[in-house]
Structures are given as structure tokens and as C-alpha cells.
Scaffold this active site. Structure first.
Site, PDB file in Angstrom:
ATOM      1  CG  ASP A  12      -5.883  42.164  20.123  1.00 17.52           C
ATOM      2  OD1 ASP A  12      -5.776  43.056  20.474  1.00 17.52           O
ATOM      3  OD2 ASP A  12      -5.560  40.831  20.119  1.00 17.52           O
TER       4      ASP A  12
ATOM      5  CE  LYS B  17      -1.681  45.697  21.244  1.00 15.56           C
ATOM      6  NZ  LYS B  17      -2.264  43.890  22.112  1.00 15.56           N
ATOM      7  N   GLY B  18      -4.502  43.521  14.648  1.00 19.63           N
ATOM      8  CA  GLY B  18      -5.099  43.791  14.224  1.00 19.63           C
ATOM      9  C   GLY B  18      -5.920  42.332  13.515  1.00 19.63           C
ATOM     10  CB  ALA B  19      -4.255  38.766  12.411  1.00 19.44           C
TER      11      ALA B  19
ATOM     12  CD  GLU C 170       0.578  44.957  17.971  1.00 19.60           C
ATOM     13  OE1 GLU C 170       1.267  44.403  19.573  1.00 19.60           O
ATOM     14  OE2 GLU C 170       0.593  43.746  17.657  1.00 19.60           O
TER      15      GLU C 170
ATOM     16  CG  ASP D  65      -2.680  32.940  26.525  1.00 17.65           C
ATOM     17  OD1 ASP D  65      -2.536  33.549  27.277  1.00 17.65           O
ATOM     18  OD2 ASP D  65      -1.959  32.150  25.501  1.00 17.65           O
TER      19      ASP D  65
ATOM     20  CB  THR E  43      -2.613  36.254  24.775  1.00 18.91           C
ATOM     21  OG1 THR E  43      -1.165  35.450  26.084  1.00 18.91           O
ATOM     22  CG2 THR E  43      -1.699  37.003  23.124  1.00 18.91           C
TER      23      THR E  43
ATOM     24  N   GLY F 235     -11.069  43.402  32.248  1.00 21.82           N
ATOM     25  CA  GLY F 235     -10.468  42.371  32.382  1.00 21.82           C
ATOM     26  C   GLY F 235     -11.744  40.896  32.793  1.00 21.82           C
TER      27      GLY F 235
ATOM     28  CG  ASN G  27      -5.744  48.536  29.598  1.00 23.96           C
ATOM     29  OD1 ASN G  27      -5.420  49.763  30.183  1.00 23.96           O
ATOM     30  ND2 ASN G  27      -5.109  47.937  29.328  1.00 23.96           N
TER      31      ASN G  27
HETATM   32  O1  RIB Z   1      -3.416  41.855  22.224  1.00 25.39           O
HETATM   33  C1  RIB Z   1      -2.085  40.726  21.706  1.00 25.39           C
HETATM   34  C2  RIB Z   1      -2.034  40.414  20.812  1.00 25.39           C
HETATM   35  O2  RIB Z   1      -0.895  41.059  20.946  1.00 25.39           O
HETATM   36  C3  RIB Z   1      -1.144  38.862  20.393  1.00 25.39           C
HETATM   37  O3  RIB Z   1      -1.453  38.149  19.482  1.00 25.39           O
HETATM   38  C4  RIB Z   1       0.472  39.772  19.642  1.00 25.39           C
HETATM   39  O4  RIB Z   1       0.953  39.672  18.308  1.00 25.39           O
HETATM   40  C5  RIB Z   1       0.249  41.315  20.610  1.00 25.39           C
HETATM   41  O5  RIB Z   1       0.589  41.670  19.282  1.00 25.39           O
END
Ligand code: RIB
Length: 287
Positions: A240, A41-43, A138, A234, A236, A209, A182
Site C-alpha cells: 500500500d 489498504k485504502g487508508a 477490500e 514488519d 504489513t 518485495g 505482486n
Molecule cells: O495491506 C495491508 C492491509 O491489509 C492492512 O493494513 C490490513 O488492514 C489489510 O487491509
């Protein structure tokens, strides 16, 4: 320190597998080939901000392993300052991610090096030249609490993406400029979105969303619709991407509604490609 945006949070290698459906307890399903992508999440937040032009540094940790190199390479090639990303004795954090055909994901995180991000890392940094600190959860909670306190005392605006959800001291909530949650997290925290402000933050954003986001401030609630995208590949890292783009625009002087309008676009574009960091658009692509 000369970066306008500081991001405190995790860096993970995302081990992604496509599945027709998720297995129930005790069940096995076969998936596609595993794809390894830079995440965390940080990266992710730092990369999303850098791609749209922010001057950003990540405060975090990776292991001295191949996944750590993957993360450093992704961060640096996107323009993120990694001087504050330390190399830990522990392995790089790993996220085990399944993606179903509708683009939805579910994630298990093994924190590894992220657990080593400490209060002393925060004490070692200077807030000179920074205007926004953005955190997610995290990395150890006490480190995030310490960083938000230090930034707030230094007059730096603070943004917290409350993900994964955790309980925070009232003082920390009161030190927040923007709390991002969220819809599900918002429902856990308050009966009504307006009541999120009673927890302490100056403002809040509820991400919705594919519907966009709602900006909650003392003046009222402004709903910011998302843009239509042709295909969801996706989701994912979409949250972030939102947090990174929002933070980037705040460092550029946007107000919260302007910044949220930009961030919903960035998040929407991110779901049209696979993975987290590899899916984030540049400023030119956002338009
Ligand atoms: O928010 C998505 C991220 O959550 C993913 O990249 C995974 O690494 C988790 O940290």
C-alpha cells in the site's frame, strides 16, 4: 473536489499480534500483546501518499465506533481529506494480523463498514481537479469497477492495486492506466509479465518485495531495484505504501519509472517500523 489524488478503498483497524509461528488448523499458539493500529489498504494508500506530500482524499467508510475515530485521526493527522469517508451503521472493518519474527504477516479481514462503500458514493464525487484515481479491492468490486469507469470517462488516470486478487471485466482492465500486482498475482494472470498488457491496462507494475519492482510498458520492461534496509521489522502495508507513493508521484508529473523508483524507497522504509500507517515515511525521510 480539489484533491489531485483520489483513493478508493478500505479503512481497517489492524489488530496485530506477534507470534513465533502461525498455528496449523486446530492448533493454538500463544502470541504477544495485541496492538491496535490504523490500517486498511485504502487508508494506508492515502496516508502513504499524503505523507510524501500529495493532495489526497479517501473515498471509504468507517463505523461510528472507537476504531472509526482511530482511523479518522490517523488519516487527518497525515493530511488526508476525509470529507468522503462516510460513517456507516456497520462496525469499522477489522484486520486480524499475525506477524512472525521474519517480519512476514498473514491477515484475515472482516470488512464491516467497508462493505457499504457504494456506487452512489462514486456518483456523488466530482473528478474536477483530480488527475489520478487509485483503487484496491477490500471494498465491493462493483464499486471499484464503477469508479474506474467513471474516472476513465472523466479523463482521470486510473491505478488499481489488484489486492486481494479478484476477477475483473475486460472493459475495466482496458480502462486502467496502471495495474499493480505482486509476483504471485502476476503469475496467476499471465505466463509472462509482458502479457499483462494483453489483459488491457496501458501499463503494469509487478512488485517484487525486497527486490523492488518491474515496470511493464509497451516499450519494454524496466526493473527498479529496491534500497537495502538494516532490519525488516514488519512488512504489513508495504504494498500500500508503494501504491500510495507511486500515485503521489504520478500526480506530480513523474513518468512511471521515476514514480516507481520513488515508491520502492517508500515501501522499503516502511518495513523498518511496525504497522502500516505508522511506518510510512515523510518526503523528508525519503530524501
Ligand atoms: O495491506 C495491508 C492491509 O491489509 C492492512 O493494513 C490490513 O488492514 C489489510 O487491509
Amino acid at each position: 473536489m480539489t484533491n489531485a489524488l483520489l483513493v478508493l478503498g478500505s479503512a481497517n483497524a489492524d489488530l496485530v499480534v506477534e507470534v513465533g509461528r502461525r498455528p496449523a488448523g486446530g492448533e493454538t499458539v500463544l502470541g504477544g500483546d495485541t496492538v491496535v493500529l490504523p490500517g486498511g489498504k485504502g487508508a494506508n494508500t492515502a496516508v502513504a501518499a499524503a505523507r510524501v506530500g500529495a493532495s489526497v482524499a479517501l473515498i471509504g467508510a468507517v463505523g461510528g465506533d472507537g476504531y472509526g475515530s482511530l482511523l479518522r485521526e490517523s488519516l487527518e493527522s497525515s493530511g488526508v481529506d476525509t470529507a468522503l469517508v462516510k460513517t456507516s451503521e456497520r462496525p469499522t472493518g477489522i484486520a486480524y494480523i499475525t506477524v512472525t519474527p521474519d517480519g512476514e504477516n498473514s491477515i484475515v479481514v472482516s470488512p464491516g463498514a467497508n462493505a457499504d462503500v457504494s456506487e452512489s458514493d462514486v456518483d456523488a464525487l466530482s473528478f474536477d481537479g483530480a488527475s489520478v484515481l487509485t483503487c484496491s479491492l477490500e471494498v465491493p468490486l462493483e464499486t471499484v469497477i464503477h469508479a474506474i469507469g467513471a474516472a476513465s470517462k472523466a479523463g482521470v488516470r486510473t491505478v488499481l492495486n489488484l489486492s486481494p486478487v479478484a476477477e475483473l471485466p475486460t472493459e475495466t482492465l482496458q480502462q486502467l492506466t496502471v495495474l499493480i500486482v505482486n509476483e504471485h498475482e502476476a503469475a496467476q494472470l499471465a505466463d509472462d509479465w509482458r502479457d499483462l498488457l494483453e489483459l488491457g491496462p496501458t501499463s503494469a507494475i509487478v512488485t517484487l518485495g525486497s527486490r523492488g519492482a518491474a515496470v511493464v510498458a509497451q516499450a519494454g520492461i524496466v526493473e527498479v531495484p529496491s534500497i537495502e534496509v538494516a532490519e525488516v521489522v514488519d512488512t504489513t502495508g508495504a504494498g500500500d505504501a508503494f501504491a500510495g507513493a507511486l500515485s503521489a508521484r504520478l500526480t506530480e508529473g513523474d513518468d512511471l519509472v521515476q514514480a516507481a523508483k520513488y515508491a520502492v524507497k517508500v515501501a522499503a522504509l516502511s518495513v523498518t517500523k511496525a504497522g502500516a500507517q505508522p511506518s510510512y515515511p515523510t518526503a523528508a525521510e525519503v530524501g
